[in-house]
Structures are given as C-alpha cells and as structure tokens.
Design a protein around this motif. Structure first.
Motif, PDB file in Angstrom:
ATOM      1  N   ILE A  20      -1.416  -4.414 -36.278  1.00  0.00           N
ATOM      2  CA  ILE A  20      -2.126  -3.850 -35.115  1.00  0.00           C
ATOM      3  C   ILE A  20      -2.460  -4.973 -34.122  1.00  0.00           C
ATOM      4  O   ILE A  20      -2.282  -4.827 -32.914  1.00  0.00           O
ATOM      5  CB  ILE A  20      -3.416  -3.127 -35.562  1.00  0.00           C
ATOM      6  CG1 ILE A  20      -3.110  -1.982 -36.524  1.00  0.00           C
ATOM      7  CG2 ILE A  20      -4.186  -2.617 -34.341  1.00  0.00           C
ATOM      8  CD1 ILE A  20      -2.547  -0.738 -35.923  1.00  0.00           C
ATOM      9  N   PHE A  21      -2.921  -6.097 -34.646  1.00  0.00           N
ATOM     10  CA  PHE A  21      -3.281  -7.220 -33.758  1.00  0.00           C
ATOM     11  C   PHE A  21      -2.072  -7.735 -32.971  1.00  0.00           C
ATOM     12  O   PHE A  21      -2.219  -8.283 -31.885  1.00  0.00           O
ATOM     13  CB  PHE A  21      -3.883  -8.377 -34.556  1.00  0.00           C
ATOM     14  CG  PHE A  21      -5.358  -8.230 -34.809  1.00  0.00           C
ATOM     15  CD1 PHE A  21      -6.199  -7.695 -33.856  1.00  0.00           C
ATOM     16  CD2 PHE A  21      -5.914  -8.650 -36.015  1.00  0.00           C
ATOM     17  CE1 PHE A  21      -7.564  -7.554 -34.087  1.00  0.00           C
ATOM     18  CE2 PHE A  21      -7.270  -8.512 -36.258  1.00  0.00           C
ATOM     19  CZ  PHE A  21      -8.090  -7.961 -35.297  1.00  0.00           C
ATOM     20  N   SER A  22      -0.861  -7.572 -33.551  1.00  0.00           N
ATOM     21  CA  SER A  22       0.327  -8.113 -32.886  1.00  0.00           C
ATOM     22  C   SER A  22       0.565  -7.462 -31.528  1.00  0.00           C
ATOM     23  O   SER A  22       1.273  -8.004 -30.683  1.00  0.00           O
ATOM     24  CB  SER A  22       1.569  -7.922 -33.780  1.00  0.00           C
ATOM     25  OG  SER A  22       1.918  -6.559 -33.839  1.00  0.00           O
ATOM     26  N   ASP A  27       4.060  -5.155 -27.107  1.00  0.00           N
ATOM     27  CA  ASP A  27       4.546  -4.055 -27.936  1.00  0.00           C
ATOM     28  C   ASP A  27       5.748  -4.544 -28.756  1.00  0.00           C
ATOM     29  O   ASP A  27       6.673  -5.142 -28.202  1.00  0.00           O
ATOM     30  CB  ASP A  27       4.970  -2.891 -27.029  1.00  0.00           C
ATOM     31  CG  ASP A  27       4.984  -1.577 -27.783  1.00  0.00           C
ATOM     32  OD1 ASP A  27       4.606  -1.571 -28.963  1.00  0.00           O
ATOM     33  OD2 ASP A  27       5.378  -0.556 -27.182  1.00  0.00           O
ATOM     34  N   ASN A  28       5.737  -4.314 -30.070  1.00  0.00           N
ATOM     35  CA  ASN A  28       6.804  -4.848 -30.927  1.00  0.00           C
ATOM     36  C   ASN A  28       7.006  -3.938 -32.144  1.00  0.00           C
ATOM     37  O   ASN A  28       6.155  -3.089 -32.425  1.00  0.00           O
ATOM     38  CB  ASN A  28       6.453  -6.280 -31.359  1.00  0.00           C
ATOM     39  CG  ASN A  28       5.206  -6.300 -32.219  1.00  0.00           C
ATOM     40  OD1 ASN A  28       5.260  -6.019 -33.399  1.00  0.00           O
ATOM     41  ND2 ASN A  28       4.046  -6.595 -31.616  1.00  0.00           N
ATOM     42  N   LEU A  33       5.435   0.107 -36.266  1.00  0.00           N
ATOM     43  CA  LEU A  33       5.440   0.537 -37.665  1.00  0.00           C
ATOM     44  C   LEU A  33       4.017   0.834 -38.135  1.00  0.00           C
ATOM     45  O   LEU A  33       3.756   1.904 -38.713  1.00  0.00           O
ATOM     46  CB  LEU A  33       6.072  -0.558 -38.539  1.00  0.00           C
ATOM     47  CG  LEU A  33       6.051  -0.282 -40.042  1.00  0.00           C
ATOM     48  CD1 LEU A  33       7.014   0.838 -40.403  1.00  0.00           C
ATOM     49  CD2 LEU A  33       6.401  -1.535 -40.830  1.00  0.00           C
ATOM     50  N   THR A  34       3.098  -0.104 -37.872  1.00  0.00           N
ATOM     51  CA  THR A  34       1.711   0.104 -38.325  1.00  0.00           C
ATOM     52  C   THR A  34       1.067   1.264 -37.567  1.00  0.00           C
ATOM     53  O   THR A  34       0.270   2.007 -38.127  1.00  0.00           O
ATOM     54  CB  THR A  34       0.875  -1.171 -38.137  1.00  0.00           C
ATOM     55  OG1 THR A  34       1.127  -1.716 -36.850  1.00  0.00           O
ATOM     56  CG2 THR A  34       1.176  -2.192 -39.189  1.00  0.00           C
TER      57      THR A  34
END
Lengths: 238, 216
Positions: A20-22, A27-28, A33-34
C-alpha cells in the motif's frame, strides 16, 4: 512449524503494508495487487460479519429457527417446539420479508419490486430523522448555546468565573453568527453581512481545527504502521 | 404501480414514524427497536447484492481477459477465502484463534490501517496547496489547524514549557476545540438539523423521488 507461521504472519502483514505504501512512489503492480486483496478481503469480511451478526444473530436466532422448526413439525407430524418465550419476536419476519424483496433485484423481470423495501427504509429513516434531528441537532444544540451567562445554572447567583463567561459568549456569538452566514434568504449586506462575516471566521476555525484533528488521527495510524514495520517486523525498535 | 406504490410506502411509513414520536403506547413504543432490527436484516441482504455485483464484475473481467483481469481474479480469490472460512467457522467466527480472526488480524487490519494512514501524506500535500495564507479566512483556518496539531503532540508542550500551566500549546488546542470550534460546529449541526427536517418532509410528501429511480 509454529515459528514458521509466526514469520509468515509478520512477513505477510509487512508485504501488504509496504504494498500500500508503494503507491506513494507511483501506481504500480505491487500496489494494485494489495489493493485487489484489500477490496476482496474487505467485501468478504463485511459479508461474513453481516451474515453472522445481523442475519443469523438477529433474524435466525430471534424468529427464523423457531418458525422453521414449528412449520417442519406441523408438516411432518413431529412434536411441535414449546411455545415461544420472550426471546422470540415474530416481527423480525418483516425485516426478512423486506430483505427478500430486496434480493428480487436479481430477477430482472420483477426487479422493480426491490424498490419497495428501499421505499420502506427511506420513508422510515425520513420519519425518524425528521423528529430526532430536530430534537438533537436543533433544540438540544440551541439550548446548550443559550445558557445563563453568569451562573452555572438558573437561580444559583453570580457564581461563574471570567473564563466561563467569555467561553459562553464566544459559543453564543459563534453559533449565532455561523447561523446568520447559513441564512441565504437575505442578502449578506450591512449589519447582517458583517455578522455573517464573523460567522465565516468561526467556521474557518472549526474547519481548521477539524482538519488538524483529522491529520493527527491519520498520523497516529501512520505511526502505528511504521512502528509495526520497524518494531514487529524488523525488530529495530525494542 | 412501479412508481406509485414505493411513493405510497414512503409516505405511509414516514408519517407512521413521525406519529410514533408522540404516542408512547404499543405498538408505537416498540417501533424504534423493530426498525433497528429490520434495518440490520435488510443490510445483511443488501450486502449479498453488493458481493454478487462485485463477483459478477470481476468474473466478467477475468472471463473476457480484459485489462487488469489478474487483479480481478485476486479480488475473487481473496473474497472467497475470507468468506468461506468465516461462514465455515460458525457464529463464533470472531473468537481469538480462529482462522477468520487470523485473516482479520494479519490481513484486514494491516491493509485498512495502511490505506487510511497514507491519507496523511495526501492530506499534507492538499494542505500545502489549501493552507497558503491567501486571505484572512485561509489564515484563520491555517492558524487554527496549526495550534490544534502542535497542541496534540508532545513537542508542542516542550516548546511552550516555559509558559505557566494552562497557557501551553496543548491548553490552547483544548481551548480552540472547546469554544470557537464548538461554536462553529453547533452552527453547522443546527444547519444540518434543519436541512434534514426539510429533506425528510420532501421525501415523505413525495416531492423528493430520487430514491425510487428514474425508470419505470
């Protein structure tokens, strides 16, 4: 094996947290996925909670199980369950009936019937709120605003200190001027406009304070997650 | 039939619930409790609709191999995982040590807490844009937010440690929350109250019809 699961638990939560922090970078795929896991897990969580607590806990335990047992006993000629005690409330069937009507939306030909339970919920909420909001949001708040200025209660004499008097004046002035600002049926000019402008300043303080309060609550969540990553996961904070 | 019946139901039920407030006798005195129970049961049925809709949309994406179908598959799998486990656990599904509780503690809590915590960053960037003291009103908002934030962290009282008790940042934050903030909040609450009363009347009288949709 227990140690493996303990590590797995820590790494899973860390993987999801960092995923989530990423998004803070951009956006990746990891974030997506998470996010997908979050959507699925949240929907499933609320599905299970509402099924067990609301449907089973209220309807099934409160009326459904007894009624079904009674009907089955009558149909099969078996011994009927004892007369219902005070824990059984057949009015819960109304809720089940409304819920069933709502599920008719799944049947396209008669899906329009699902508007009936919606109309029931909207109508009853409107009726409830019409009085309750007027009582709690209007009358109670107005009453709390117009308190004796120099007394802690009516008839107790001059027993208030300066702080309380100033506080009561500020609350009255702020509430009154704020309401004047919300009154749009008269042009905000002259004394009326000046009062409305004072109201705007009180509203700005309210928004600012609420904003600060919200930021701090989010910060405490953020600190909680960082504490998890650095403490529970990496063991850097003992 | 498709529009009139819902309008009639709304009006009759709405008026009944207004009357209920003034009649403290059976069955009106039980209506609050009944309504809460009915609402809970309808909620449970409504989530079935929501979940089926989510599964349908995700399944269509997976079957059609549309963009992001892999994530749609993850949604379906994670939904099925927690739902099957939660339903299989029985009514004690929340007890510590159950598989549902494990999923809740190690997946749901980290995900939801992190999702809400990243809002802190977005709020910070939004505040940078909104809080520039462009006029008096924005300046007041900025000052109020600053004092409430600094008053709620230990460093606030460290900075004003030389001041007597009752005049430090934490005391100022409490004062702002107790008086000017309360005053503004009350004006908003009274405004909301009056708005709800008028909207409820419009709904009950059938003037507001958005809830019954626009189609036949």
């Amino acid at each position: 094996m227990e140690a493996f699961f303990e590590h797995f638990r820590l790494w899973l939560a860390a993987f999801l947290t960092l995923g989530i922090f990423s998004f803070l970078y951009k956006d990746n795929p990891w974030y997506k996925l998470t996010e997908a896991i979050f959507v699925g897990i949240s929907a499933g969580y609320w599905f299970v909670v509402l099924f067990w607590d609301n449907f089973h806990g209220k309807f099934w335990v409160g009326a459904g199980e007894y009624s079904i047992n009674w009907v089955v006993a009558k149909l099969t000629g078996a011994q009927a369950p004892p007369p219902p005690d005070s824990s059984i409330d057949f009015m819960l069937w109304v809720g089940a009936f409304l819920g069933l009507l709502m599920l008719l939306r799944l049947v396209p030909k008669i899906g329009w019937i699902s508007r009936w339970p919606l109309a029931f919920i909207v109508g009853s909420t409107g009726g409830l709120w019409l009085i309750n909001y007027f009582a709690s949001n209007v009358m109670v708040q107005a009453q709390a605003t117009m308190v004796p200025l120099f007394s802690s209660a009516f008839g107790t004499g001059f027993d208030q200190n300066a702080d309380a008097v100033i506080g009561a004046l500020i609350i009255f002035l702020g509430t009154f001027s704020g309401l004047v600002y919300f009154f749009f049926s008269k042009a905000h000019t002259g004394v009326f406009g000046g009062t409305a402008r004072v109201g705007v300043f009180f509203l700005m303080i309210t928004f600012g304070a609420s904003f600060g309060y919200t930021v701090m609550s989010r910060m405490s969540l953020l600190i909680g997650r960082i504490d998890y990553l650095l403490g529970d996961w990496l063991g850097m904070i003992k | 039939m498709r529009r009139e019946v819902p309008l009639l139901i709304t009006a009759v039920v709405g008026i009944t619930f207004v009357v209920k407030y003034f009649v403290p006798h059976f069955p009106f005195n039980r209506m609050d409790a009944w309504f809460a129970d009915w609402f809970s049961i309808v909620q449970a049925c409504a989530i079935v609709l929501g979940a089926l809709n989510l599964l349908k949309l995700s399944a269509l994406k997976v079957i059609g191999q549309k963009s992001g179908w892999g994530y749609a598959l993850v949604i379906i799998l994670s939904f099925m995982l927690i739902t099957v486990i939660g339903l299989a656990e029985g009514s004690d599904y929340r007890d510590p040590g159950t598989s549902f509780d494990w999923l809740y503690v190690n997946m749901f809590i980290p995900l939801s807490a992190t999702m809400f915590s990243i809002l802190a960053f977005f709020v910070a960037s939004a505040s940078y844009r909104a809080f520039r003291a462009r006029n008096y009103e924005a300046t007041v908002l900025l000052i109020a937010a600053f004092f409430v934030m600094i008053g709620r962290v230990p460093v606030g009282d460290v900075i004003t440690g030389f001041m007597p008790e009752g005049y430090r940042f934490s005391d100022l934050a409490i004062w702002i929350m107790d008086y000017p903030q309360t005053a503004g909040q009350r004006a908003i609450m009274i405004g909301i109250g009056l708005g709800v009363v008028s909207t409820s009347l419009r709904v009950i009288l059938g003037i507001e019809r958005a809830h019954i949709g626009t189609g036949d």
